[in-house]
Design a protein around this motif. Structure first.
Motif, PDB file in Angstrom:
ATOM      1  N   ILE A 193       0.832  -1.206   0.000  1.00 41.34           N
ATOM      2  CA  ILE A 193       0.000   0.000   0.000  1.00 41.34           C
ATOM      3  C   ILE A 193       0.864   1.253   0.000  1.00 41.34           C
ATOM      4  N   LEU A 194       0.535   2.174  -0.880  1.00 36.48           N
ATOM      5  CA  LEU A 194       1.155   3.498  -0.901  1.00 36.48           C
ATOM      6  C   LEU A 194       0.202   4.430  -0.154  1.00 36.48           C
ATOM      7  N   SER A 195       0.511   4.663   1.111  1.00 36.22           N
ATOM      8  CA  SER A 195      -0.417   5.377   1.982  1.00 36.22           C
ATOM      9  C   SER A 195      -0.250   6.899   1.877  1.00 36.22           C
ATOM     10  N   LYS A 196      -1.103   7.613   2.602  1.00 31.95           N
ATOM     11  CA  LYS A 196      -1.083   9.069   2.682  1.00 31.95           C
ATOM     12  C   LYS A 196      -1.254   9.745   1.318  1.00 31.95           C
ATOM     13  N   MET A 197      -2.037   9.123   0.449  1.00 27.25           N
ATOM     14  CA  MET A 197      -2.249   9.710  -0.871  1.00 27.25           C
ATOM     15  C   MET A 197      -3.027  11.022  -0.792  1.00 27.25           C
ATOM     16  N   ASP A 198      -3.757  11.220   0.314  1.00 27.98           N
ATOM     17  CA  ASP A 198      -4.486  12.478   0.478  1.00 27.98           C
ATOM     18  C   ASP A 198      -3.547  13.666   0.591  1.00 27.98           C
ATOM     19  N   LEU A 199      -2.285  13.405   0.995  1.00 24.15           N
ATOM     20  CA  LEU A 199      -1.326  14.491   1.176  1.00 24.15           C
ATOM     21  C   LEU A 199      -0.718  14.970  -0.138  1.00 24.15           C
ATOM     22  N   LYS A 229      -3.105   2.566  -4.033  1.00 25.71           N
ATOM     23  CA  LYS A 229      -3.201   3.909  -3.453  1.00 25.71           C
ATOM     24  C   LYS A 229      -4.201   3.896  -2.303  1.00 25.71           C
ATOM     25  N   LEU A 230      -3.823   4.514  -1.195  1.00 24.61           N
ATOM     26  CA  LEU A 230      -4.721   4.587  -0.046  1.00 24.61           C
ATOM     27  C   LEU A 230      -4.890   6.025   0.413  1.00 24.61           C
ATOM     28  N   ASP A 231      -6.122   6.485   0.379  1.00 23.07           N
ATOM     29  CA  ASP A 231      -6.501   7.774   0.949  1.00 23.07           C
ATOM     30  C   ASP A 231      -7.455   7.469   2.101  1.00 23.07           C
ATOM     31  N   VAL A 232      -6.960   7.572   3.338  1.00 20.09           N
ATOM     32  CA  VAL A 232      -7.762   7.173   4.495  1.00 20.09           C
ATOM     33  C   VAL A 232      -8.973   8.070   4.694  1.00 20.09           C
ATOM     34  N   ASP A 263     -10.957   8.805   2.259  1.00 21.89           N
ATOM     35  CA  ASP A 263     -11.903   8.397   1.212  1.00 21.89           C
ATOM     36  C   ASP A 263     -12.372   6.973   1.497  1.00 21.89           C
ATOM     37  N   GLU A 264     -13.659   6.828   1.811  1.00 21.25           N
ATOM     38  CA  GLU A 264     -14.195   5.509   2.155  1.00 21.25           C
ATOM     39  C   GLU A 264     -14.085   4.532   0.991  1.00 21.25           C
ATOM     40  N   ASP A 265     -14.247   5.013  -0.236  1.00 19.94           N
ATOM     41  CA  ASP A 265     -14.121   4.147  -1.408  1.00 19.94           C
ATOM     42  C   ASP A 265     -12.701   3.607  -1.539  1.00 19.94           C
ATOM     43  N   SER A 266     -11.707   4.449  -1.212  1.00 21.36           N
ATOM     44  CA  SER A 266     -10.312   4.026  -1.278  1.00 21.36           C
ATOM     45  C   SER A 266     -10.034   2.930  -0.254  1.00 21.36           C
ATOM     46  N   VAL A 267     -10.541   3.112   0.960  1.00 21.04           N
ATOM     47  CA  VAL A 267     -10.369   2.092   2.002  1.00 21.04           C
ATOM     48  C   VAL A 267     -11.066   0.803   1.592  1.00 21.04           C
ATOM     49  N   SER A 303     -10.972  -4.875  -0.414  1.00 17.65           N
ATOM     50  CA  SER A 303     -11.363  -5.898  -1.384  1.00 17.65           C
ATOM     51  C   SER A 303     -10.144  -6.681  -1.876  1.00 17.65           C
ATOM     52  N   TYR A 304      -9.002  -5.991  -2.047  1.00 15.09           N
ATOM     53  CA  TYR A 304      -7.769  -6.680  -2.435  1.00 15.09           C
ATOM     54  C   TYR A 304      -7.290  -7.601  -1.320  1.00 15.09           C
ATOM     55  N   ILE A 305      -7.424  -7.136  -0.068  1.00 13.92           N
ATOM     56  CA  ILE A 305      -7.025  -7.970   1.066  1.00 13.92           C
ATOM     57  C   ILE A 305      -7.912  -9.208   1.151  1.00 13.92           C
ATOM     58  N   ASP A 306      -9.218  -9.026   0.961  1.00 16.16           N
ATOM     59  CA  ASP A 306     -10.148 -10.159   0.969  1.00 16.16           C
ATOM     60  C   ASP A 306      -9.778 -11.176  -0.106  1.00 16.16           C
ATOM     61  N   ASP A 307      -9.419 -10.694  -1.294  1.00 14.31           N
ATOM     62  CA  ASP A 307      -9.028 -11.597  -2.372  1.00 14.31           C
ATOM     63  C   ASP A 307      -7.731 -12.328  -2.033  1.00 14.31           C
TER      64      ASP A 307
END
Length: 278
Positions: A156-162, A237-240, A242-246, A251-255
């Motif tokens: 995960i590439l986190s802090k994309m909101d920044l 990409k992770l924007d914490v 954004d609920e859709d991003s989370v 969904s990838y983790i579930d897979d």
């Protein structure tokens, strides 16, 4: 390492850059906000607020002009070249302790040549914004973990909101699917090295020479090629905020862990029946 926020104040000589910085610092203090003031003008003499980092502690334009017999513009370019050579010790290490609550204010000199004729300031900005070598060090660590643990991984590439709105989508894609040419675009990576017969290329036994020489460049190329050959690592990409991003990451983790395959099939009305039974 926490994110940092800052601004670079540029403009022609006499435009009022330092006056603006002083007014801004006063405003921040009045509103109980923290700031970190950096002066990168080696000819500046008077300050309303003492800089937290002052280039004049490293080099001054007056000394350069006197000792090297250079004019103001040539002397200023020399000062910035010297600054770039000492960025880690003089600037980067001191900024490591600055937290995200601070606004970093960088006061620049007014000579327009620094911005239009030589690539010194772009190199400085690039150094402050992205350390691509560290990104690839992280990518190599992720790949090593994937090989050693032999488990499904979601990187995960986190802090994309920044960085939203600050990095072009095409450029960001080169980090999502690591593109080794990113290293070749960065002089600090050591991938670009030119041996010159007419200058001193350094002692081959010296650690600094080794880190800046062709052998180190070959090592970097080999590491980059290793990452490219395995083609194991890519990032989500992770924007914490954004609920859709989370949800997409989940969904990838579930897979990856095959979560849904272990669940019993459910009918559309099952949730209503569960509520009635509760």
């Amino acid at each position: 390492m926490s994110s940092k926020y800052g601004m670079i104040v540029m403009g022609p000589a006499g435009a009022g850059k330092t006056t603006f910085c002083s007014a801004l610092i006063q405003h921040l203090r009045n509103n109980k906000r923290s700031c970190f003031y950096i002066n990168l003008d080696p000819a500046a003499e008077e300050f309303v607020y003492e800089p937290d980092i002052d280039i004049k502690e490293l080099i001054t334009l007056e000394d350069v002009m006197e000792e090297l017999h250079l004019g103001p513009n040539g002397g200023l370019i020399y000062c910035f070249e010297f600054l770039l050579e000492n960025l880690d010790d003089f600037l980067t290490e001191k900024l490591e302790t600055v937290t995200e609550e601070y606004l970093i204010i960088i006061d620049m000199p007014g000579q327009i040549e620094l911005y239009t004729h030589v690539p010194i300031v772009p190199a400085l900005v690039s150094h402050l914004r992205v350390d691509r070598a560290k990104f690839f060090a992280g990518t190599l660590s992720a790949m090593s973990a994937m090989l050693m643990l032999e488990l499904p991984h979601v990187n995960i590439l986190s802090k994309m909101d920044l960085v939203k709105g600050q990095v072009a989508r095409k450029e960001l894609k080169r980090f999502i699917d690591p593109d080794i040419s990113l290293l070749q675009d960065a002089p600090e990576s050591g991938l670009v090295y030119e041996y010159k017969d007419v200058v001193d290329n350094g002692d081959p036994g010296d650690a600094q020479s080794v880190m800046a020489g062709e052998s180190f460049a070959r090592l970097n190329r080999a590491v980059g090629q290793l990452i490219d050959d395995f083609s194991l690592v890519s990032f989500l990409k992770l924007d914490v905020q954004d609920e859709d991003s989370v949800g997409a990451v989940l969904s990838y983790i579930d897979d990856a862990i095959q979560y849904h395959e272990a669940q019993e099939p459910r009918e559309p009305n099952d949730d209503l029946m569960d509520a009635d039974m509760g």
